[in-house]
Design an enzyme around this catalytic site. Structure first.
Site, PDB file in Angstrom:
ATOM      1  N   LYS A 273      36.164  48.490  33.384  1.00 46.62           N
ATOM      2  CA  LYS A 273      37.050  49.377  34.134  1.00 46.62           C
ATOM      3  C   LYS A 273      37.529  50.522  33.245  1.00 46.62           C
ATOM      4  O   LYS A 273      37.682  50.347  32.045  1.00 46.62           O
ATOM      5  CB  LYS A 273      38.292  48.603  34.594  1.00 46.62           C
ATOM      6  CG  LYS A 273      38.023  47.624  35.716  1.00 46.62           C
ATOM      7  CD  LYS A 273      39.304  47.100  36.307  1.00 46.62           C
ATOM      8  CE  LYS A 273      39.010  46.118  37.422  1.00 46.62           C
ATOM      9  NZ  LYS A 273      38.341  46.737  38.588  1.00 46.62           N
ATOM     10  N   ARG A 347      34.713  37.579  43.919  1.00 44.43           N
ATOM     11  CA  ARG A 347      33.899  36.890  44.941  1.00 44.43           C
ATOM     12  C   ARG A 347      33.131  35.725  44.341  1.00 44.43           C
ATOM     13  O   ARG A 347      32.842  34.750  45.028  1.00 44.43           O
ATOM     14  CB  ARG A 347      32.971  37.903  45.621  1.00 44.43           C
ATOM     15  CG  ARG A 347      31.998  38.557  44.680  1.00 44.43           C
ATOM     16  CD  ARG A 347      31.385  39.817  45.256  1.00 44.43           C
ATOM     17  NE  ARG A 347      32.321  40.949  45.229  1.00 44.43           N
ATOM     18  CZ  ARG A 347      32.047  42.153  45.692  1.00 44.43           C
ATOM     19  NH1 ARG A 347      30.875  42.401  46.240  1.00 44.43           N
ATOM     20  NH2 ARG A 347      32.942  43.121  45.623  1.00 44.43           N
TER      21      ARG A 347
HETATM   22  N1  BES Z   1      40.139  43.208  40.824  1.00 45.04           N
HETATM   23  C1  BES Z   1      39.288  44.208  41.355  1.00 45.04           C
HETATM   24  C2  BES Z   1      39.813  44.820  42.644  1.00 45.04           C
HETATM   25  C3  BES Z   1      41.078  45.620  42.523  1.00 45.04           C
HETATM   26  C4  BES Z   1      41.008  46.985  42.312  1.00 45.04           C
HETATM   27  C5  BES Z   1      42.301  45.010  42.686  1.00 45.04           C
HETATM   28  C6  BES Z   1      42.168  47.720  42.221  1.00 45.04           C
HETATM   29  C7  BES Z   1      43.458  45.736  42.606  1.00 45.04           C
HETATM   30  C8  BES Z   1      43.392  47.097  42.377  1.00 45.04           C
HETATM   31  C9  BES Z   1      37.908  43.634  41.637  1.00 45.04           C
HETATM   32  O1  BES Z   1      37.524  42.592  40.820  1.00 45.04           O
HETATM   33  C10 BES Z   1      36.939  44.763  41.444  1.00 45.04           C
HETATM   34  O2  BES Z   1      36.920  45.304  40.385  1.00 45.04           O
HETATM   35  N2  BES Z   1      36.166  45.099  42.469  1.00 45.04           N
HETATM   36  C11 BES Z   1      35.246  46.155  42.379  1.00 45.04           C
HETATM   37  C12 BES Z   1      33.998  45.758  43.121  1.00 45.04           C
HETATM   38  C13 BES Z   1      32.840  46.700  42.944  1.00 45.04           C
HETATM   39  C14 BES Z   1      32.343  46.636  41.517  1.00 45.04           C
HETATM   40  C15 BES Z   1      31.756  46.305  43.898  1.00 45.04           C
HETATM   41  C16 BES Z   1      35.870  47.396  42.997  1.00 45.04           C
HETATM   42  O3  BES Z   1      36.576  47.258  43.994  1.00 45.04           O
HETATM   43  O4  BES Z   1      35.711  48.478  42.457  1.00 45.04           O
HETATM   44 ZN    ZN Z   2      36.662  43.216  39.004  1.00 49.46          ZN
END
Ligand code: BES
Ligand code: ZN
Ligand code: ZN
Length: 495
Positions: A273, A347
């Site tokens: 991230k 997931r």
């Molecule tokens: N924990 C994140 C989702 C999230 C994002 C929660 C912002 C709270 C605030 C999750 O694990 C994630 O990173 N999801 C990705 C999925 C993508 C790589 C398909 C996302 O939402 O960007």
């Molecule tokens: Zn994530």
């Protein structure tokens, strides 16, 4: 938290600050008129040249100089009596709590009464709930708190003759404890709340009469929970699969399962991230927090329901042992998954947790709750959580529970088209579905592991926290964790 004590209905026994209500156009409620009579009409006098109209969510703090035992009154505007909802009482409680804090009040007496179409019990419970929500503080990590910053409010007297309300007050306190537990867990940084912290917390919950099972790496490897384990592979702590059973219902009643994403920190793994997003990922266990909070509340309330709380506790880190993008891992259910993005880890954790509990306990339904996708924030923002379901009845019940408790849900679609987007070149499934419909493909991934079991998935990525990144502060004006889901789950499971 503050204490709650009962007082018999006798205004001569009220002391300190009395909380009472008015409607639009400065019309006092029945109880407010009585209070006013007791304090030399201080309320009426103070309203004479005031802009306070009794409108929705207005509030007026009135100092009393009569020789009554009451030294001040907090008049809370209820607006149009015919338009009151449960959520309006909660919001009035929130505003009252803020004012009591600002005035440095230590004790107050709420004079209960029937308001609008709400009886004493309904109106007061929702009001006190709002009061409690607004008085929450997260101060564990401050060493330089000035006295002025410390919460003052200690005790709420509830002046009531309503026996039903009396009976409900301990249950209400149990609910706050659950909600505040969820908020604390989410607010704590990830060097405090790590996977082991969850494992220990679960064991402590045995004291409440909950049956607890904590499975660590060894057992999970034996069981074949390869998806859950793959997420924790880069961390020195975890993962755990935690199963908590509350048996308050009839023997013959099947369990309902609630499953929480407990990623105690989500760096994204090798699909890392960006820095500004990452600090918020201490809250990536908001779903698990809601499950712990709900289980705490259900047990303390001795709720007549059979519920299993499940938490997958892992930390998504980078290291030489961490999962690489493109690695293939095998699920508890047997399906293989190509991990094309290590940031789509929630997931993976949920899929193993869900299929494990379906296989072992055959629950009548599964509700999972998770900070699952950034895409749900783009779609719904920071007020509504998204709900996906393969069952209309469950979806409807969840949506109305959310509306009642002020944690609203918006139903999102499930469709074979989303499943098709999860094709992998080398394995049974990919863990990502491409750029579009990110929340829907995440839900579809989970649905692959649920099959025919009645199921709902609640994506709380946008609502778990309020604050800088999220735009608006939450409804009680604070930033930080909302505990979203704890009250919703309790209301749903008890209805
Ligand atoms: N924990 C994140 C989702 C999230 C994002 C929660 C912002 C709270 C605030 C999750 O694990 C994630 O990173 N999801 C990705 C999925 C993508 C790589 C398909 C996302 O939402 O960007
Ligand atoms: Zn994530
Ligand atoms: Zn995550």
């Amino acid at each position: 938290m503050f204490d709650i004590s009962l007082l018999a209905p006798d205004l001569n026994k009220a002391n300190s600050t009395v909380i009472t209500f008015s409607f639009s156009d400065k019309k006092l409620s029945k109880a407010a008129k009585e209070v006013d009579g007791n304090i030399d009409n201080s309320i009426t006098k103070s309203l004479k040249n005031s802009l306070f109209s009794g409108g929705k969510e207005q509030v007026r703090f009135i100092n009393v100089s009569s020789n009554s035992s009451i030294d001040s009154a907090l008049l809370v505007g209820a607006g149009d009596e015919s338009k009151l909802t449960e959520d309006s009482f909660r919001n009035m409680g929130i505003i009252a709590g803020k004012t009591l804090s600002a005035e440095g009040i230590v004790n107050a007496t709420l004079v209960t009464e029937k308001l609008g179409s709400f009886d004493e019990k309904e109106a007061s419970l929702a009001f006190i709930e709002g009061l409690a929500l607004s008085l929450y503080r997260f101060d564990y990590h401050r060493t330089n708190l000035k006295d002025a910053d410390k919460p003052k409010f200690k005790k709420l007297f509830v002046m009531t003759g309503d026996k039903d309300l009396e009976k409900e007050l301990p249950s209400l306190s149990a609910l706050f404890e659950g909600v505040n537990l969820a908020r604390d867990l989410t607010n704590h940084p990830a060097n405090v709340v790590n996977p082991s912290y969850f494992a220990d917390l679960a064991k402590k919950m045995k004291k409440l009469g909950i049956d607890v099972q904590v499975m660590g790496k060894k057992e999970l490897t034996k069981l074949g929970c390869g998806l859950l384990l793959s997420v924790g592979e880069g961390s020195i702590d975890g993962g755990y699969l935690i199963v908590m059973k509350w048996n308050g219902g009839k023997k013959k009643d099947k369990y309902k399962a609630i499953v929480g994403k407990g990623v105690t920190f989500d760096t994204g793994g090798y699909s890392m991230k960006p820095a500004d997003m990452m600090a918020f990922m201490k809250s990536d266990m908001g779903g698990a927090a809601a499950v712990f909070g709900a289980m705490h509340a259900l047990a303390k309330r001795k709720s007549p329901v059979n519920v299993i709380g499940v938490v997958g506790a892992v930390e998504n880190m980078v290291s030489a042992t961490a999962t690489r993008p493109s690695d293939v891992v095998k699920s508890y259910k047997g399906l293989t998954v190509e991990v094309n993005n290590t940031d789509a880890e929630g997931r993976l954790v949920l899929a193993d947790a869900i299929s494990y509990i379906i296989d072992k306990e055959k629950p009548s339904e599964v509700i999972d709750i998770a900070t699952l996708t950034g895409a749900i924030i783009m779609a719904l923002g920071s007020r509504y959580a998204g709900v996906f379901s393969n069952n209309d009845e469950i979806a409807k019940k969840l949506v109305s529970a959310g509306e009642e408790v002020g944690e609203p849900l918006w139903r999102m679609p499930t469709d074979p088209a989303f499943h098709k987007m999860l094709k992998s070149e080398v394995a049974d499934l990919s863990n990502i579905g491409g750029r579009s419909a990110g929340s829907c493909t995440a839900a579809a991934f989970l649905e692959e592991f649920v099959e025919e079991t009645p199921w709902a998935h609640i994506d709380i990525a946008g609502v778990a926290m309020s604050g800088k990144l999220w735009g608006a502060p939450n409804s009680n004006g604070l930033t930080g964790a909302n505990g979203f889901g704890a009250r919703l789950l309790v209301r749903y499971l008890e209805s």
